[in-house]
Design a protein around this motif. Sequence first.
Motif, PDB file in Angstrom:
ATOM      1  N   PHE A 137       5.373  -8.127  38.466  1.00 22.68           N
ATOM      2  CA  PHE A 137       6.682  -7.704  38.005  1.00 22.68           C
ATOM      3  C   PHE A 137       7.609  -8.888  37.904  1.00 22.68           C
ATOM      4  O   PHE A 137       7.640  -9.700  38.805  1.00 22.68           O
ATOM      5  CB  PHE A 137       7.303  -6.686  38.957  1.00 22.68           C
ATOM      6  N   PRO A 138       8.435  -9.009  36.943  1.00 18.37           N
ATOM      7  CA  PRO A 138       8.353  -8.375  35.632  1.00 18.37           C
ATOM      8  C   PRO A 138       7.451  -9.189  34.719  1.00 18.37           C
ATOM      9  O   PRO A 138       7.428 -10.412  34.788  1.00 18.37           O
ATOM     10  CB  PRO A 138       9.780  -8.362  35.128  1.00 18.37           C
ATOM     11  N   ASP A 139       6.726  -8.533  33.866  1.00 16.63           N
ATOM     12  CA  ASP A 139       5.827  -9.239  32.952  1.00 16.63           C
ATOM     13  C   ASP A 139       6.317  -9.193  31.509  1.00 16.63           C
ATOM     14  O   ASP A 139       5.619  -9.643  30.612  1.00 16.63           O
ATOM     15  CB  ASP A 139       4.417  -8.690  33.064  1.00 16.63           C
ATOM     16  N   LYS A 140       7.506  -8.665  31.285  1.00 19.81           N
ATOM     17  CA  LYS A 140       8.114  -8.640  29.956  1.00 19.81           C
ATOM     18  C   LYS A 140       9.629  -8.685  30.117  1.00 19.81           C
ATOM     19  O   LYS A 140      10.135  -8.552  31.225  1.00 19.81           O
ATOM     20  CB  LYS A 140       7.671  -7.404  29.183  1.00 19.81           C
ATOM     21  N   PRO A 141      10.379  -8.895  29.038  1.00 22.72           N
ATOM     22  CA  PRO A 141      11.840  -8.974  29.160  1.00 22.72           C
ATOM     23  C   PRO A 141      12.444  -7.742  29.838  1.00 22.72           C
ATOM     24  O   PRO A 141      11.982  -6.618  29.638  1.00 22.72           O
ATOM     25  CB  PRO A 141      12.317  -9.074  27.710  1.00 22.72           C
ATOM     26  N   VAL A 142      13.462  -7.978  30.643  1.00 28.21           N
ATOM     27  CA  VAL A 142      14.117  -6.911  31.399  1.00 28.21           C
ATOM     28  C   VAL A 142      15.362  -6.470  30.644  1.00 28.21           C
ATOM     29  O   VAL A 142      16.161  -7.298  30.210  1.00 28.21           O
ATOM     30  CB  VAL A 142      14.500  -7.412  32.807  1.00 28.21           C
ATOM     31  N   GLN A 143      15.511  -5.171  30.504  1.00 23.85           N
ATOM     32  CA  GLN A 143      16.684  -4.609  29.828  1.00 23.85           C
ATOM     33  C   GLN A 143      17.596  -4.020  30.895  1.00 23.85           C
ATOM     34  O   GLN A 143      17.245  -3.056  31.570  1.00 23.85           O
ATOM     35  CB  GLN A 143      16.238  -3.537  28.843  1.00 23.85           C
ATOM     36  N   LEU A 144      18.773  -4.606  31.061  1.00 21.62           N
ATOM     37  CA  LEU A 144      19.746  -4.145  32.040  1.00 21.62           C
ATOM     38  C   LEU A 144      20.779  -3.286  31.311  1.00 21.62           C
ATOM     39  O   LEU A 144      21.520  -3.779  30.466  1.00 21.62           O
ATOM     40  CB  LEU A 144      20.418  -5.341  32.720  1.00 21.62           C
ATOM     41  N   ILE A 145      20.785  -1.999  31.617  1.00 18.90           N
ATOM     42  CA  ILE A 145      21.661  -1.064  30.927  1.00 18.90           C
ATOM     43  C   ILE A 145      22.939  -0.883  31.729  1.00 18.90           C
ATOM     44  O   ILE A 145      22.907  -0.508  32.897  1.00 18.90           O
ATOM     45  CB  ILE A 145      20.955   0.290  30.715  1.00 18.90           C
ATOM     46  N   VAL A 146      24.081  -1.159  31.086  1.00 22.45           N
ATOM     47  CA  VAL A 146      25.397  -1.003  31.696  1.00 22.45           C
ATOM     48  C   VAL A 146      26.024   0.258  31.095  1.00 22.45           C
ATOM     49  O   VAL A 146      26.299   0.296  29.904  1.00 22.45           O
ATOM     50  CB  VAL A 146      26.288  -2.230  31.419  1.00 22.45           C
ATOM     51  N   PRO A 147      26.239   1.291  31.896  1.00 23.40           N
ATOM     52  CA  PRO A 147      26.705   2.568  31.342  1.00 23.40           C
ATOM     53  C   PRO A 147      28.205   2.668  31.116  1.00 23.40           C
ATOM     54  O   PRO A 147      28.734   3.770  31.044  1.00 23.40           O
ATOM     55  CB  PRO A 147      26.239   3.564  32.405  1.00 23.40           C
ATOM     56  N   TYR A 148      28.886   1.545  31.021  1.00 20.78           N
ATOM     57  CA  TYR A 148      30.329   1.551  30.809  1.00 20.78           C
ATOM     58  C   TYR A 148      30.673   0.771  29.549  1.00 20.78           C
ATOM     59  O   TYR A 148      29.817   0.114  28.960  1.00 20.78           O
ATOM     60  CB  TYR A 148      31.051   0.972  32.024  1.00 20.78           C
ATOM     61  N   ALA A 149      31.928   0.811  29.137  1.00 23.18           N
ATOM     62  CA  ALA A 149      32.372   0.186  27.897  1.00 23.18           C
ATOM     63  C   ALA A 149      32.156  -1.325  27.909  1.00 23.18           C
ATOM     64  O   ALA A 149      32.260  -1.982  28.948  1.00 23.18           O
ATOM     65  CB  ALA A 149      33.843   0.493  27.664  1.00 23.18           C
ATOM     66  N   ALA A 150      31.865  -1.845  26.728  1.00 18.98           N
ATOM     67  CA  ALA A 150      31.699  -3.293  26.579  1.00 18.98           C
ATOM     68  C   ALA A 150      33.028  -3.989  26.852  1.00 18.98           C
ATOM     69  O   ALA A 150      34.089  -3.499  26.483  1.00 18.98           O
ATOM     70  CB  ALA A 150      31.220  -3.612  25.177  1.00 18.98           C
ATOM     71  N   GLY A 151      32.970  -5.127  27.511  1.00 15.35           N
ATOM     72  CA  GLY A 151      34.173  -5.889  27.817  1.00 15.35           C
ATOM     73  C   GLY A 151      34.835  -5.495  29.122  1.00 15.35           C
ATOM     74  O   GLY A 151      35.792  -6.136  29.550  1.00 15.35           O
ATOM     75  N   GLY A 152      34.334  -4.469  29.773  1.00 13.94           N
ATOM     76  CA  GLY A 152      34.903  -4.042  31.047  1.00 13.94           C
ATOM     77  C   GLY A 152      34.377  -4.881  32.194  1.00 13.94           C
ATOM     78  O   GLY A 152      33.562  -5.792  32.025  1.00 13.94           O
ATOM     79  N   LEU A 153      34.852  -4.569  33.381  1.00 10.83           N
ATOM     80  CA  LEU A 153      34.457  -5.320  34.574  1.00 10.83           C
ATOM     81  C   LEU A 153      32.954  -5.250  34.819  1.00 10.83           C
ATOM     82  O   LEU A 153      32.314  -6.267  35.103  1.00 10.83           O
ATOM     83  CB  LEU A 153      35.224  -4.795  35.792  1.00 10.83           C
ATOM     84  N   THR A 154      32.372  -4.063  34.698  1.00  7.41           N
ATOM     85  CA  THR A 154      30.943  -3.898  34.952  1.00  7.41           C
ATOM     86  C   THR A 154      30.113  -4.680  33.941  1.00  7.41           C
ATOM     87  O   THR A 154      29.126  -5.326  34.296  1.00  7.41           O
ATOM     88  CB  THR A 154      30.565  -2.409  34.914  1.00  7.41           C
ATOM     89  N   ASP A 155      30.504  -4.633  32.688  1.00  8.69           N
ATOM     90  CA  ASP A 155      29.798  -5.369  31.638  1.00  8.69           C
ATOM     91  C   ASP A 155      29.882  -6.870  31.890  1.00  8.69           C
ATOM     92  O   ASP A 155      28.875  -7.578  31.802  1.00  8.69           O
ATOM     93  CB  ASP A 155      30.394  -5.020  30.279  1.00  8.69           C
TER      94      ASP A 155
END
Length: 66
Positions: free
Chosen positions: A26-44
């Motif tokens: 692990f990981p053997d391929k690109p990792v996709q990190l999903i951010v469930p909030y609006a782009a440009g916000g603190l979490t993003d």
Amino acid sequence: MQALQRLLLSMCSGVLAAAPVLALAFPDKPVQLIVPYAAGGLTDNLARVIAPALSARWGQPVVIET
């Protein structure tokens, strides 16, 4: 009864012995990190700051999806 206990013990020890080998892949391929909030916000922004560190540590690219 003892035969059953021996069988279960040998099965458990086999699984525990194989666990580190499975974890090395692990990981053997690109990792996709999903951010469930609006782009440009603190979490993003936080995800985009830690993505390079994760990428360096894992040796795979980390893609941020919002």
